[in-house]
Structures are given as C-alpha cells and as structure tokens.
Design an enzyme around this catalytic site. Structure first.
Site, PDB file in Angstrom:
ATOM      1  CG  HIS A 142      -6.145   2.105   4.902  1.00 31.33           C
ATOM      2  ND1 HIS A 142      -5.698   3.039   5.810  1.00 31.33           N
ATOM      3  CD2 HIS A 142      -5.159   1.184   4.775  1.00 31.33           C
ATOM      4  CE1 HIS A 142      -4.479   2.686   6.205  1.00 31.33           C
ATOM      5  NE2 HIS A 142      -4.131   1.570   5.592  1.00 31.33           N
TER       6      HIS A 142
ATOM      7  CD  GLU B 260      -3.975  -2.442   7.093  1.00 29.22           C
ATOM      8  OE1 GLU B 260      -2.796  -2.574   6.754  1.00 29.22           O
ATOM      9  OE2 GLU B 260      -4.668  -1.484   6.729  1.00 29.22           O
TER      10      GLU B 260
ATOM     11  N   GLY C  60       2.480  -1.332   4.292  1.00 20.31           N
ATOM     12  CA  GLY C  60       2.605   0.094   3.994  1.00 20.31           C
ATOM     13  C   GLY C  60       4.059   0.482   3.801  1.00 20.31           C
ATOM     14  N   GLY C  61       4.661   1.041   4.861  1.00 18.89           N
ATOM     15  CA  GLY C  61       6.028   1.577   4.784  1.00 18.89           C
ATOM     16  C   GLY C  61       7.034   0.659   4.115  1.00 18.89           C
TER      17      GLY C  61
ATOM     18  CG  ASN D 169      -1.723   1.232   1.407  1.00 17.49           C
ATOM     19  OD1 ASN D 169      -1.801   2.051   0.494  1.00 17.49           O
ATOM     20  ND2 ASN D 169      -2.345   1.383   2.578  1.00 17.49           N
ATOM     21  CD1 TRP D 170       4.023   1.318  -2.518  1.00 19.26           C
ATOM     22  CD2 TRP D 170       3.893   2.189  -4.576  1.00 19.26           C
ATOM     23  NE1 TRP D 170       4.934   0.662  -3.302  1.00 19.26           N
ATOM     24  CE2 TRP D 170       4.881   1.176  -4.573  1.00 19.26           C
ATOM     25  CE3 TRP D 170       3.629   2.866  -5.776  1.00 19.26           C
ATOM     26  CZ2 TRP D 170       5.612   0.845  -5.723  1.00 19.26           C
ATOM     27  CZ3 TRP D 170       4.348   2.541  -6.911  1.00 19.26           C
ATOM     28  CH2 TRP D 170       5.333   1.536  -6.885  1.00 19.26           C
ATOM     29  CE  LYS D 171      -0.307   3.297   4.739  1.00 21.02           C
ATOM     30  NZ  LYS D 171      -0.246   3.410   6.189  1.00 21.02           N
TER      31      LYS D 171
ATOM     32  CB  SER E 180       4.405  -2.330  12.203  1.00 21.53           C
ATOM     33  OG  SER E 180       4.058  -0.993  12.502  1.00 21.53           O
TER      34      SER E 180
ATOM     35  CD  GLU F  89      -3.081   5.602   6.656  1.00 18.55           C
ATOM     36  OE1 GLU F  89      -3.025   5.723   5.417  1.00 18.55           O
ATOM     37  OE2 GLU F  89      -2.191   5.037   7.326  1.00 18.55           O
TER      38      GLU F  89
ATOM     39  N   GLY G 263       2.140   1.700  11.101  1.00 21.13           N
ATOM     40  CA  GLY G 263       3.168   2.736  10.991  1.00 21.13           C
ATOM     41  C   GLY G 263       3.958   2.998  12.259  1.00 21.13           C
TER      42      GLY G 263
HETATM   43  P1  PGA Z   1       2.414   0.018   7.707  1.00 19.24           P
HETATM   44  O1  PGA Z   1       0.992   0.368   7.045  1.00 19.24           O
HETATM   45  O2  PGA Z   1       2.888  -1.284   7.108  1.00 19.24           O
HETATM   46  O3  PGA Z   1       3.303   1.179   7.341  1.00 19.24           O
HETATM   47  O4  PGA Z   1       2.176  -0.113   9.183  1.00 19.24           O
HETATM   48  C1  PGA Z   1       0.057  -0.637   6.770  1.00 19.24           C
HETATM   49  C2  PGA Z   1      -1.207  -0.019   6.202  1.00 19.24           C
HETATM   50  O5  PGA Z   1      -1.620   1.059   6.649  1.00 19.24           O
HETATM   51  O6  PGA Z   1      -1.832  -0.599   5.280  1.00 19.24           O
END
Ligand code: PGA
Length: 259
Positions: A97, A169, A236-237, A11-13, A215, A99, A175
């Site tokens: 998601h 999640e 994500g990251g 997930n590149w956000k 994470s 966010e 994150g």
């Molecule tokens: P993260 O993000 O791996 O950076 O914790 C995961 C996500 O929000 O999908």
C-alpha cells in the site's frame, strides 16, 4: 470478454475497536445479499482479524490483513507473520500500500518477498501499486507501474498469479475526495493488463482482478465500475461508514455483469 468477479474491499487502515468492528459486520451482513461472481472484503487492523473473522463465520464477507512481514517467523519485534494472520482468520492481505511505501520505506523487492510469503501461506495477496503526484506530473506513471508490477511479481508462478489481485491507487488521489477520471483509470488498467500479459499468458492476464482505489465514494463508484478493466474497488475512508460502504456494495448497476 474475460469474466472476472466484482471485488470490493474496504481498507480500514488504523481505525475501529473490536466492538465497533463486530457491530459493523453484523449490520453489514444484515443488509447485504450475496450474488454470484462478487467478493466483498474488509482489510482490518491486526487486533480485529480474529473477532471479525469469527463474526463473519461462513457468511459472504472475507476478512483480510493490511500487511505482513516477509519472514516466516523470528526476532522481528513488532512485526507479524503471514501464518499468524492466516491463523487468526485472514483470507487475503494488502501488500505494498502506498502508505507503507511512503511512510515506512517499503521497496518493490521487499514487497515481492511478502507476495511470495503470502502465496506460500495460502493468503491471497492484493498487490497495491500507484504513482506519486510528482511521478504523475513527470509523465512517469507507466514506468513506475511497470517496475512495481515486474519487481513486485518476480518469481510469482502462473499457478499463483491466478489468485492474485492488483489494486491501482494513484497516490495523489488517495484520501483527497477526488478520484482520478474513470477513463484515465481505464487506460491505466489496460496498460497494467498489457504488462501482466508479458509476464503471464494473455488468458491469465485477462483473468487477474484489477481494483481501483483513491477517493472512491457512492457517487463515483458506478462510473468507475462501468469501465471494462476496472473489476472492483479498494475503498478507504468510505468503508469506515456502514452507510456509504453499503451504498457502494449494493449498487448492482455498477458492474456490467455481462462483461
Ligand atoms: P481512500 O483510501 O478511499 O480514503 O482514498 C484508499 C486507500 O488508501 O486504499
């Protein structure tokens, strides 16, 4: 055991330019060998869907969107329709998601309308669910997840649910560098599958792919994937760096393929 594919989605956000995406995809595909029962995807910003899907072509990398609007089309300035991301080459879409829920106030009924719109547009929805830290501390995790699943999947037929992906999640693990424990996540995934088996047949619930996200990195991915109900990862990251994403994807010991 039910056989479910291993699914790993980055997930590149809100990251990367077209040039950065194209070179990532070229380099990724040069180092990735596809195996049976494995799907790799990247959920990219809207501007990257078309160039990324063109780059990937017929190669084993699915490009997806990070959101859609629930409406078919219309006067919704700044929004994007399912058929538009599909037309640009998206094969799946992240929905709900945390966010989106936390920063943009998305609620289960709105997310449910998007899930239905995604199915109608032949986009595979990845329904994201998860409890906040306060809910976790108040021991409300199961109640929150049950509501997110029941309301998020309202009116989703069995035929559609076959193509559904769920991503659990926990918001407090996103994150922060520290995932939840594999054993605790396994318990939660088992609970989610139990809820799914009240909505659909036991067999169908056993075939729905359940991802974990929060994470994930190269040092915890294989422990997570060795749990029987953790079928894949939403990253994500660690998906922004080619090196860490490849390390996770290429770690083939990380899923017991005999499951
Ligand atoms: P993260 O993000 O791996 O950076 O914790 C995961 C996500 O929000 O999908």
């Amino acid at each position: 055991m039910d056989s479910r594919p291993r699914v790993i989605i980055g997930n590149w956000k809100m990251h990367k330019t077209i040039e950065e995406a194209e070179s990532f995809i070229d380099d990724f595909l040069a180092s990735y060998t596809a195996v049976e029962d494995e799907l790799i995807g990247l959920a990219v910003p809207y501007t990257l869907i078309y160039p990324s899907s063109q780059k990937a072509g017929d190669r084993p990398l699915l490009i997806g969107a990070q959101n859609i609007n629930d409406a078919l089309e219309g006067a919704f300035t700044g929004e994007i329709a399912a058929k538009m991301v599909k037309d640009a080459g998206a094969r799946f879409v992240l929905l709900g998601h945390s966010e989106r829920r936390r920063l943009y106030g998305e609620k289960n009924d709105f997310i449910n309308r998007k899930v239905l719109r995604a199915f109608e547009s032949d986009l595979r929805p990845v329904l994201c669910i998860g409890e906040t830290e306060e809910e976790h501390e108040a021991e409300a995790t199961q109640a929150v997840l049950e509501a997110q699943l029941r309301e998020g999947l309202n009116a989703v037929s069995s035929g559609q649910a076959q193509h559904l992906i769920i991503a659990y999640e926990p918001v407090w693990a996103i994150g922060v560098g520290q995932s939840a424990s594999p054993e605790a996540i396994q318990e939660t995934h088992r609970f989610c599958r139990k809820i799914l088996s009240t909505l659909y047949s036991h067999e169908l619930a056993g075939s729905i792919v359940l991802l974990y996200g929060g994470s994930v990195n190269p040092s915890n991915a294989s422990d997570l994937l060795s749990q029987p109900d953790i079928d894949g990862l939403l990253i994500g990251g660690a998906s922004l760096s080619l090196e860490t994403f490849l390390q996770i994807v290429n770690d083939r010991h990380s899923k017991n393929q005999s499951d």
